[in-house]
Design an enzyme around this catalytic site. Structure first.
Site: not given
Ligand code: GAL
Ligand code: ZN
Length: 663
Positions: A150, A308
């Site tokens: 991320e 995710e």
């Protein structure tokens, strides 16, 4: 992807075995097999374990777990481990710590505490990447490389001195000379004219509004800097571990906008993203669908990986409630419906300590003897039956334009209304289309628009000439184009297009706006049709024959609110206020009818319908019941969720899902 499952939809998530004693590992593997886990992401935050001291790599634990997973037939998405440096690194190189807008250092003790421009950080990160790439390149469990994690989640923007220097270099590559920069940034105003490159700074905390184009460029610089970092890691992987695909997990939630993912997509062997259901959205389910459609747009329509999401509660909101029973399955399949070819979660086993101990996981604190784990196992079994739809695509005849750069500019300081959040119009339109069973592609304005029957241009505040031209060409090719308020206002330097708003689309729409009348919080304005507008209104001039609706109240009473201009076989519509949902839905209904766009299926409110289609003519109808009532939907085929034949109707229980392979 070598070890990646090809006969089942990949199912798994982040696995952090270093949090647990070795004795837990074999039990993990047994439970993973029970749950149908086919892939795990390893090593995302393992740097301090992998390199406990500078240049001293310790990978025996990773060897062992890779072998265990490989033997169990579980594919590994191996992280480069570079998302968060160990404490030894931060204390040896404190200059690599990020700095906020006020000049405060962000200290170690959490994660991602590194400056995106730091060469020292990059050097160490690339060394770790190289070590792992060489060590695991031939490991049979290795399926995919997962670079960092991320990007930009916590460390962008950084305002440190290193970034200041890097920003100057970036600016020198964008602008031929200082005159060009001065012109682009509009520095004639407020005595901001630069005479030396050294005077250029990040947009740190200022007395009043910081220069908007400087801020826009700083956003571009941040995204470019991290993209460059990603490319450097990828280059190492490609060199030392050729043939293994590489990805980094994006964050396509509609409120995360630090990176221009449209620019990042080309460097992904497969696009992957993370999504969490967040309470800030009035309708979190609608936001999930929006994010999934955006991810598909970023991936150019190709399938993507949901790297995710959460089985149940997250732990980073003020109040974090567990998901409803059945919601783990429904949320996952909502992503699959819109193009995900993998279902990943954060994380495998719920932590007992640390910052995420109250974040849900596949194996909850309660252990495997729990309803949530049983639901996880059920989902794993469903994933096992969904392999047949891998590679199939979601087809859509409606495009909704989304541009991170337009969002950056629209979020700049000192705008006509702080209530007009960039994603608001897009999310509202998307939500209404979804309610109608119409799937939209969320695509960049530079995307090929020729195949779309309906194109919505929601608050595309900043637009380049080239993109404006492509949009303007669409009605003549037969499309229904709806442009909404506060679009086409500025150019790439965020300079207003003069002569009346919406500058870039004035000719296309045949409208001219002289002044804005944004509405205050809670305020609305009535239209002659009885509809109400909120957030925005403006003084529109348009020829009478193109006016579809007029304002009926306030200073704009009698002025056009909605217009439609016929252009050859298509039409260009303009919407000058955010209509209430019913009125906006009716307007969208007209566009869809004119564009001959049909819903995917007939379904009651609260039942989401999406279709994926394969090259071979096969198709799968996804039906997601978000209501607490039972519903019957017409379909014929085989329901892969229930693994049962469907002869005419599917009965969806409350919260239930069906995926029907259609006959
Ligand atoms: C993501 C992150 C994971 C985990 C998760 C919790 O941002 O990549 O490591 O923190 O959020 O929701
Ligand atoms: Zn920095």
């Amino acid at each position: 992807m070598r070890a990646w499952p090809s006969t089942r939809l990949a199912f798994g998530g982040d696995y952090n075995p270093e949090q647990w004693p070795r004795a837990t590992w074999p039990e993990d593997i047994v439970l993973m097999r029970e749950a149908g886990v086919s892939f795990v992401t390893l090593g995302v935050f393992s740097w301090s374990w992998l390199e406990p001291a500078k240049g001293e790599y310790q990978t025996d634990w990773l060897d062992e777990i890779m072998d265990l997973l490989g033997d169990a037939g579980i594919a590994v998405d191996l992280a480069t481990g570079t998302a968060t440096p160990p404490p030894w690194f931060s204390s040896a190189f404190p200059q690599t710590l990020p700095v906020d807008r006020d000049g405060h250092t962000l200290w170690p003790g959490s994660r991602q505490a590194w400056c995106p421009s730091s060469e020292v950080y990059r050097e160490h990160a690339l060394a770790l990447t190289a070590h792992l790439a060489s060590r695991y390149r031939d490991h049979p469990a290795l399926a995919l490389w997962h670079v960092s994690n991320e990007y930009a989640c916590h460390n962008l923007p950084c305002y440190c001195d290193t970034c200041a220097g890097a920003f100057r270099r970036w600016a020198r590559s964008r602008y031929p000379d200082l005159d060009a920069l001065n012109e682009a940034w509009g520095t004639a105003f407020w005595s901001q004219r630069y005479t030396e490159w050294e005077q250029i700074l990040p947009p740190r905390r200022t007395t009043a509004f910081a220069n908007p184009t400087q801020q826009l460029d700083y956003a571009r610089f941040g995204s470019d800097t991290l993209l460059d970092f990603y490319r450097a890691e990828k280059a190492v992987l490609n060199e030392l571990s050729p043939g293994v695909p590489v990805t980094t997990n994006f964050m396509t939630m509609s409120h995360f906008r630090h990176l221009d993912y449209h620019q990042w997509a080309a460097d992904q062997d497969v696009v992957s993203t993370d999504h969490y259901v967040v309470d800030v959205f009035e309708d979190p389910r609608a936001e999930l669908a929006f994010s999934a459609d955006l991810t598909r747009g970023i991936a150019g329509g190709r399938p993507w990986l949901l790297m995710e999401h959460s089985t149940s509660a997250v732990n980073w909101q003020p109040v974090n409630r567990a998901k409803d029973r059945g919601q783990t399955i429904r949320d996952s399949l909502a992503h699959v419906a819109r193009g995900a070819d993998a279902i990943g979660f954060f994380q495998w086993r719920q932590s007992r300590s640390g910052s995420e101990k109250f974040h849900s996981a596949l194996v909850p604190h309660a252990g495997p003897d729990s309803e949530r784990f049983r639901e996880v196992c059920e989902l794993g079994a469903i994933a096992g039956r969904l392999g047949e739809l891998l590679g199939s695509r979601v087809e859509s005849r409606v495009a909704l334009l989304w541009d991170y750069q337009a969002g950056w500019a629209a979020s700049g300081p000192a705008m006509p209304s702080a209530l007009l959040e960039y994603s608001l119009t897009a999310r509202t339109v998307h939500g209404l289309l979804r309610r109608r069973g119409v799937t939209a592609d969320l695509v960049h304005p530079g995307h090929d628009l020729s195949g779309y029957a309906v194109i919505v241009v929601p608050t595309l505040y900043l637009v380049s000439d080239a993109h404006a031209d492509a949009i303007a060409a669409a009605p003549a090719a037969g499309a229904q184009v709806l442009v909404t308020f506060f679009s086409g206002i500025s150019d790439e330097d965020d300079h207003v297009r003069l002569g009346g708003y919406p500058g870039a689309f004035r000719d296309l729409l045949g409208v001219r706006v002289e002044e804005f009348f944004p509405l205050r919080a809670g305020e609305s304005v009535g239209l002659e049709s009885g509809a109400r507008g909120r957030i925005w209104s403006e003084d529109v001039r348009a020829p009478d024959e193109s006016v579809r609706q007029r304002y009926a109240e306030g200073p704009l009473s009698g002025r056009p609110a909605v217009t439609r201009r016929e252009v050859e076989t298509g039409a260009a519509w303009y919407l000058s206020t955010l209509l209430d949902d019913d009125a906006l839905d009716a307007l969208l209904g007209e566009l869809l009818e004119d564009g001959r766009v049909e819903p995917v299926a007939e379904a009651p409110d609260g039942v989401e319908c999406v279709r994926r289609s394969g090259d071979d003519g096969r198709s799968w109808l996804f039906l997601l019941n978000h209501t607490h009532a039972e519903h019957e939907i017409a379909a014929v085929g085989h329901d892969l969720v229930a693994d049962a034949r469907v002869e005419g109707t599917v009965v969806l229980r409350p919260g239930g899902v069906a995926v029907v392979r259609e006959d």
